[in-house]
Design a protein around this motif. Sequence first.
Motif: not given
Length: 285
Positions: A163, A165, A168-169, A190-191, A194-195, A198, A201
């Motif tokens: 997780a 910060k 993921v990207t 998936q990201s 949650e956000n 962004d 992303t």
Amino acid sequence: MNKGQLRKWIFSLMLIGQAIVAQGTFEFNKKFINCEEKWVVLPMSKDSSYVYGFVYIDTQAGLTIDIRGSFKMDAQDKLVSIKENTTSRIVHRLEPNTMQVAIFPEEKFAALQITKTPEWLAVYKTDENTVQRFFRKGFVYNAWNECALGLSFLEKAQKLNPAYKGLVTELAFSYNCAGRYSDAIKILEQSLQENPADAYTHKELIYAQTKSGQMDKAIVSCQRSLKVCKDQTYAAENSFQVLHAYFTNKDHSNFDKWLASNHELFNKDKRFLPIIEQMKNQVKN
């Protein structure tokens, strides 16, 4: 111009202006990014001298070179006219570039009175084997388009803290770079759950979707990003990815339609206009 600006200017000139390929001892076939924690020699300057320094990664600044000094080589391939920086360190952050440097031969370390690993390097390795360090190294290698190496560090960071910060990207960037678009799409979708707002992303997702031929989904993603992202930095780039996919597929009809419906975005961000003009001429052929 202060001393820091002067040093930066001099180093920029070295990067741009030195194009002489040296003979003999040094083989200039490495990029800076391939020389992490190694002593390197820059190509010969006009006065036949060589600048040398140590390359390392500063977690905050990124890839960096510590310039130690300069030297010349005599006819017998021996080091002469050594000029060493002893009063202060001259440190430069290295932006991605294509300059070729040489790794300094270990057998000549004694001539420069250097060791394989400088003592001061320990200061920059206090966070070794941490998620922060692995993430930063992955980020730096990605920035230099060494995505396989970047991914190896990012996966280590993922094991420590999935997780973290930005992880993921950055992982998705590595996947996209390697053509692993389905892997990128999976973690990006998936990201976004949650956000969902962004912008970066969305950018990586649209890139992966267009490259994998998922045009309908890419269009939906473009439209969604325009609605939900306050940051519109990548708006024109996202639309360009769709346009480029139509161009690559020689889909003249959809190319024209997409260009017409997105012309305002491209006019706001004029970086893409020269490329689009070329594409317009070629897509018809």
